[in-house]
Design a protein around this motif. Structure first.
Motif, PDB file in Angstrom:
ATOM      1  N   LYS A 210     -18.193  33.644  65.110  1.00 43.07           N
ATOM      2  CA  LYS A 210     -19.002  34.383  64.054  1.00 43.07           C
ATOM      3  C   LYS A 210     -19.584  34.735  62.669  1.00 43.07           C
ATOM      4  O   LYS A 210     -19.923  34.819  62.167  1.00 43.07           O
ATOM      5  CB  LYS A 210     -18.858  35.973  64.426  1.00 43.07           C
TER       6      LYS A 210
ATOM      7  N   LYS B 244     -22.360  31.870  75.997  1.00 39.91           N
ATOM      8  CA  LYS B 244     -20.591  32.664  76.153  1.00 39.91           C
ATOM      9  C   LYS B 244     -21.489  34.196  77.010  1.00 39.91           C
ATOM     10  O   LYS B 244     -20.173  34.554  78.130  1.00 39.91           O
ATOM     11  CB  LYS B 244     -19.563  31.942  75.428  1.00 39.91           C
ATOM     12  N   ASN B 245     -21.675  33.912  76.602  1.00 34.23           N
ATOM     13  CA  ASN B 245     -22.005  35.899  76.363  1.00 34.23           C
ATOM     14  C   ASN B 245     -23.015  35.778  78.252  1.00 34.23           C
ATOM     15  O   ASN B 245     -22.934  37.576  78.062  1.00 34.23           O
ATOM     16  CB  ASN B 245     -22.980  36.468  75.152  1.00 34.23           C
TER      17      ASN B 245
ATOM     18  N   ALA C  36     -20.819  35.897  80.735  1.00 33.89           N
ATOM     19  CA  ALA C  36     -20.541  37.174  80.688  1.00 33.89           C
ATOM     20  C   ALA C  36     -20.135  37.963  81.280  1.00 33.89           C
ATOM     21  O   ALA C  36     -19.268  39.162  82.012  1.00 33.89           O
ATOM     22  CB  ALA C  36     -19.536  37.626  79.413  1.00 33.89           C
ATOM     23  N   ARG C  37     -21.177  38.328  82.067  1.00 34.23           N
ATOM     24  CA  ARG C  37     -21.536  38.896  83.069  1.00 34.23           C
ATOM     25  C   ARG C  37     -22.449  38.693  83.931  1.00 34.23           C
ATOM     26  O   ARG C  37     -24.162  38.655  84.635  1.00 34.23           O
ATOM     27  CB  ARG C  37     -22.663  40.321  82.496  1.00 34.23           C
TER      28      ARG C  37
ATOM     29  N   TYR D 127     -29.963  49.013  84.193  1.00 37.06           N
ATOM     30  CA  TYR D 127     -29.327  49.323  82.517  1.00 37.06           C
ATOM     31  C   TYR D 127     -29.887  49.845  81.629  1.00 37.06           C
ATOM     32  O   TYR D 127     -30.871  49.140  80.925  1.00 37.06           O
ATOM     33  CB  TYR D 127     -29.421  47.431  82.222  1.00 37.06           C
TER      34      TYR D 127
ATOM     35  N   GLN E 262     -20.906  42.882  58.645  1.00 35.70           N
ATOM     36  CA  GLN E 262     -20.247  43.444  59.656  1.00 35.70           C
ATOM     37  C   GLN E 262     -18.746  42.761  60.552  1.00 35.70           C
ATOM     38  O   GLN E 262     -17.504  42.830  60.332  1.00 35.70           O
ATOM     39  CB  GLN E 262     -20.576  44.420  61.319  1.00 35.70           C
ATOM     40  N   THR E 263     -19.587  41.627  60.994  1.00 37.07           N
ATOM     41  CA  THR E 263     -18.451  40.128  60.777  1.00 37.07           C
ATOM     42  C   THR E 263     -17.492  40.182  60.378  1.00 37.07           C
ATOM     43  O   THR E 263     -16.512  39.380  60.370  1.00 37.07           O
ATOM     44  CB  THR E 263     -19.834  39.353  61.079  1.00 37.07           C
TER      45      THR E 263
ATOM     46  N   VAL F 109     -16.947  47.379  77.376  1.00 34.78           N
ATOM     47  CA  VAL F 109     -17.095  46.625  78.380  1.00 34.78           C
ATOM     48  C   VAL F 109     -18.959  46.908  78.975  1.00 34.78           C
ATOM     49  O   VAL F 109     -19.766  45.841  78.947  1.00 34.78           O
ATOM     50  CB  VAL F 109     -16.496  45.235  79.578  1.00 34.78           C
TER      51      VAL F 109
ATOM     52  N   CYS G 114     -21.684  46.528  76.687  1.00 31.89           N
ATOM     53  CA  CYS G 114     -22.207  45.863  75.977  1.00 31.89           C
ATOM     54  C   CYS G 114     -23.125  44.536  76.873  1.00 31.89           C
ATOM     55  O   CYS G 114     -22.483  44.225  78.059  1.00 31.89           O
ATOM     56  CB  CYS G 114     -20.839  44.805  76.058  1.00 31.89           C
TER      57      CYS G 114
ATOM     58  N   SER H 177     -20.797  42.034  77.166  1.00 34.99           N
ATOM     59  CA  SER H 177     -19.572  42.090  78.205  1.00 34.99           C
ATOM     60  C   SER H 177     -18.610  41.623  77.004  1.00 34.99           C
ATOM     61  O   SER H 177     -17.413  41.304  77.337  1.00 34.99           O
ATOM     62  CB  SER H 177     -19.207  41.562  79.604  1.00 34.99           C
TER      63      SER H 177
ATOM     64  N   MET I 114     -15.083  44.189  72.419  1.00 31.94           N
ATOM     65  CA  MET I 114     -14.085  43.961  70.873  1.00 31.94           C
ATOM     66  C   MET I 114     -13.848  45.248  70.491  1.00 31.94           C
ATOM     67  O   MET I 114     -12.796  45.387  69.488  1.00 31.94           O
ATOM     68  CB  MET I 114     -15.584  43.299  70.155  1.00 31.94           C
TER      69      MET I 114
ATOM     70  N   LEU J  88      -6.449  38.637  70.439  1.00 24.85           N
ATOM     71  CA  LEU J  88      -8.109  38.449  70.738  1.00 24.85           C
ATOM     72  C   LEU J  88      -8.154  36.572  71.278  1.00 24.85           C
ATOM     73  O   LEU J  88      -9.141  36.674  71.696  1.00 24.85           O
ATOM     74  CB  LEU J  88      -8.336  37.969  68.797  1.00 24.85           C
TER      75      LEU J  88
ATOM     76  N   MET K  67      -8.164  38.032  75.140  1.00 25.31           N
ATOM     77  CA  MET K  67      -9.496  39.309  75.452  1.00 25.31           C
ATOM     78  C   MET K  67     -10.503  37.506  75.263  1.00 25.31           C
ATOM     79  O   MET K  67     -11.086  37.585  76.481  1.00 25.31           O
ATOM     80  CB  MET K  67      -9.890  39.503  73.567  1.00 25.31           C
TER      81      MET K  67
ATOM     82  N   PHE L 281     -14.449  37.675  78.200  1.00 27.94           N
ATOM     83  CA  PHE L 281     -14.887  38.038  77.707  1.00 27.94           C
ATOM     84  C   PHE L 281     -16.207  37.646  76.640  1.00 27.94           C
ATOM     85  O   PHE L 281     -15.864  37.013  76.581  1.00 27.94           O
ATOM     86  CB  PHE L 281     -13.960  39.908  77.091  1.00 27.94           C
ATOM     87  N   GLY L 282     -16.670  38.562  76.610  1.00 30.53           N
ATOM     88  CA  GLY L 282     -18.041  37.781  75.912  1.00 30.53           C
ATOM     89  C   GLY L 282     -17.687  38.384  74.532  1.00 30.53           C
ATOM     90  O   GLY L 282     -16.657  38.451  73.913  1.00 30.53           O
ATOM     91  N   SER L 283     -18.480  37.883  73.371  1.00 31.98           N
ATOM     92  CA  SER L 283     -18.628  38.203  72.088  1.00 31.98           C
ATOM     93  C   SER L 283     -19.190  39.011  71.690  1.00 31.98           C
ATOM     94  O   SER L 283     -20.212  39.297  72.522  1.00 31.98           O
ATOM     95  CB  SER L 283     -18.231  36.777  71.364  1.00 31.98           C
ATOM     96  N   CYS L 284     -18.965  39.481  70.222  1.00 30.33           N
ATOM     97  CA  CYS L 284     -19.652  40.762  70.069  1.00 30.33           C
ATOM     98  C   CYS L 284     -20.635  40.668  69.057  1.00 30.33           C
ATOM     99  O   CYS L 284     -20.597  40.007  68.117  1.00 30.33           O
ATOM    100  CB  CYS L 284     -18.467  41.474  69.076  1.00 30.33           C
TER     101      CYS L 284
ATOM    102  N   VAL M   9     -17.578  51.572  65.542  1.00 24.34           N
ATOM    103  CA  VAL M   9     -17.892  50.367  65.458  1.00 24.34           C
ATOM    104  C   VAL M   9     -16.617  49.932  64.137  1.00 24.34           C
ATOM    105  O   VAL M   9     -16.381  48.343  63.878  1.00 24.34           O
ATOM    106  CB  VAL M   9     -18.806  49.630  65.359  1.00 24.34           C
TER     107      VAL M   9
ATOM    108  N   ILE N 175     -14.055  47.786  64.142  1.00 23.95           N
ATOM    109  CA  ILE N 175     -14.173  46.531  64.599  1.00 23.95           C
ATOM    110  C   ILE N 175     -14.474  45.821  63.282  1.00 23.95           C
ATOM    111  O   ILE N 175     -13.883  44.537  63.221  1.00 23.95           O
ATOM    112  CB  ILE N 175     -15.699  46.269  65.540  1.00 23.95           C
TER     113      ILE N 175
ATOM    114  N   ASN O  50     -12.353  42.570  62.273  1.00 27.18           N
ATOM    115  CA  ASN O  50     -12.510  41.275  61.945  1.00 27.18           C
ATOM    116  C   ASN O  50     -11.677  40.640  60.709  1.00 27.18           C
ATOM    117  O   ASN O  50     -11.752  39.504  60.071  1.00 27.18           O
ATOM    118  CB  ASN O  50     -13.683  41.615  61.146  1.00 27.18           C
TER     119      ASN O  50
END
Lengths: 218, 247
Positions: A15, A85-86, A89-90, A97, A177-178, B166, B169, B172, B175, B203, B206, B211-214, B230, B233, B237
């Motif tokens: 990221k 990947k995201n 994850a579900r 939803y 943010q990242t 999770v 999100c 999922s 983070m 991490l 994780m 789990f997915g990423s943010c 947040v 978060i 980072n």
């Protein structure tokens, strides 16, 4: 070296690379827009053609171009990798939803807005970049006028800019943010810069087809 | 109030689940959501049916056991509450309520609305602690921590590990949870020794647990029963970058 590999393997590392590539692409938008402002100079396109000529053949620009292509590819590759990947994850989706209750449209749809911008970019490169860079076209001003005279092209251009605005609206603040920079009193600052950026850049680009289309009507 | 519930029923982890409709009568607006499910379960037992399985313990919003997706929202409508703190006055007579378990690859369904959240424990075991000998009780004020920092650490420490971040999100991602744990210890003097190893290894675990990423949608902050920000978060980072670029 081990640190570099583990950085890349981490989702947070990916990221961070993606946000750096994204911010680099943002700097390209600023340069591209400020150069294009030469279109507005009332000299029958002389300065714009001069600028296009410079951009197509200057060695510094030519070498930065390689970095720019690499930045685009990296940003898209990482975006795609994380997106897959995201999604994985579900595996089982919710039947109800309400993500929309808590999140803005642009944050949920960066893949969509990004893909539309990419589609536009391909059309745009074919129309302007290839003739200037590879086919020796020198009168870029005439090419621009011709393109903007078509209402269909103008609509595509404006639609792509709306998508770019959505993409930037999420992505610009998201990059900070990242990178861990959104903190304390800087949050207000970054968020304000973000608003100026995602609004002004697309409006600046949009002013061109609108101006030239209106001037053909006269 | 009369309500129609559409509840996810799944017998075993490997069996296929589905939503089943139940009618509940005489629901008082003063009942909590879990009490309403208790009433339904008593009815089911009377009819010789298997009651709906769901996790719960303290029922006062501090243990983090309960949690379900209620009409598409983690812990249902309302901010800063766990499912046990949700009251039926948020619903109207005749409403249909869809109740589903948390959904994530990392949280497999065990039965009905119960999911396996041990993936979060595995992340905690990777560094969500301080391994120093603390000895006996020290005098108050021997270890000075400025009030704003203590407050910030406390806000992060309020995480009850329910998994709503999770569940809400779109990716999922865990983070917000990891951020709360890393942030809490990174702010305090006791957490300094293992500061870098902690963020790297939590991490890594994780990611291992799928789990997915943010993507910074901030849905987690909106649904967190403890309203964890947040900005933690962003600190996570920063801690990650710090750990990677310094020796």
């Amino acid at each position: 070296m081990k640190k570099v590999i583990s950085f890349y393997h981490s989702s947070v590392g990916k990221k961070i690379l993606m946000s750096l590539a994204g911010l680099f692409l943002c700097s390209f938008l600023v340069i591209h827009l400020s150069g294009n402002l030469a279109l507005f100079k009332n000299d029958n396109g002389e300065s714009f053609n001069h600028y296009s000529e410079f951009m197509a053949h200057n060695p510094v620009i030519r070498s930065t171009e390689i970095l720019l292509v690499a930045g685009f590819l990296l940003h898209m590759f990482l975006g795609g990798t994380l997106w897959l990947k995201n999604r994985a994850a579900r595996p089982e989706k919710y039947s109800a939803y309400k993500l929309s209750d808590n999140t803005p449209f642009e944050s949920r749809n960066t893949m969509l807005s990004g893909s539309i911008v990419l589609f536009f970019l391909i059309v745009h490169l074919k129309q302007f970049f290839l003739p200037s860079r590879f086919f020796g076209e020198t009168n870029m001003y005439a090419l621009v006028l011709q393109a903007f005279a078509s209402p269909l092209y103008d609509l595509l251009y404006l639609a792509a800019l709306v998508m770019l605005a959505y993409h930037l609206k999420h992505a610009f603040q998201s990059a900070f943010q990242t990178l861990g920079l959104r903190k304390g009193k800087y949050i207000v600052l970054f968020d304000a810069v973000a608003v100026v950026f995602w609004l002004l850049i697309p409006i600046g680009f949009a002013s061109m087809p609108i101006y030239f289309f209106l001037s053909t009507l006269k | 109030m009369k309500l129609t519930l559409q509840v996810w029923r799944q017998e075993r982890p490997e069996s296929k689940g589905r939503l089943i409709s139940y009618g509940v009568n005489d629901v008082s607006p003063d009942m909590s959501f879990l009490e309403m499910l208790d009433v339904l379960n008593i009815e089911l037992v009377k009819k010789n049916e298997v009651p709906i399985a769901f996790d719960h313990d303290c029922r006062e919003g501090i243990c983090g056991s309960c949690g379900m997706m209620i009409n598409g929202r983690a812990h249902g409508p309302g901010r800063g509450i766990a499912t046990c703190q949700l009251h039926m006055r948020h619903f109207k007579d005749g409403d249909t309520i869809v109740i589903e378990p948390w959904r994530a690859r990392a949280f497999p369904v065990l039965k009905d609305l119960m999911v396996d959240r041990t993936a979060m424990d595995r992340v905690m075991m990777a560094g969500g602690y301080v391994s120093t000998k603390t000895g006996g009780m020290v005098d108050g004020n021997t270890l000075l921590i400025p009030k704003p920092i203590a407050d910030e650490a406390f806000d992060a420490a309020a995480c009850i590990g329910c998994g709503a971040c999770v569940a809400s999100c779109p990716n999922s991602s865990l983070m917000l949870f990891v951020a709360a744990k890393v942030s809490q210890l990174a702010l305090l003097p006791q957490g300094q020794h293992e500061r870098k190893e902690r963020v790297e290894s939590m991490l890594a675990v994780m990611d291992e647990n799928q789990f997915g990423s943010c993507t910074n949608t901030y849905a987690c902050e909106a649904e967190c029963p403890k309203e964890i920000s947040v900005t933690h978060i962003a600190r996570l980072n920063r801690e990650f970058i710090r750990a990677k670029i310094t020796a």
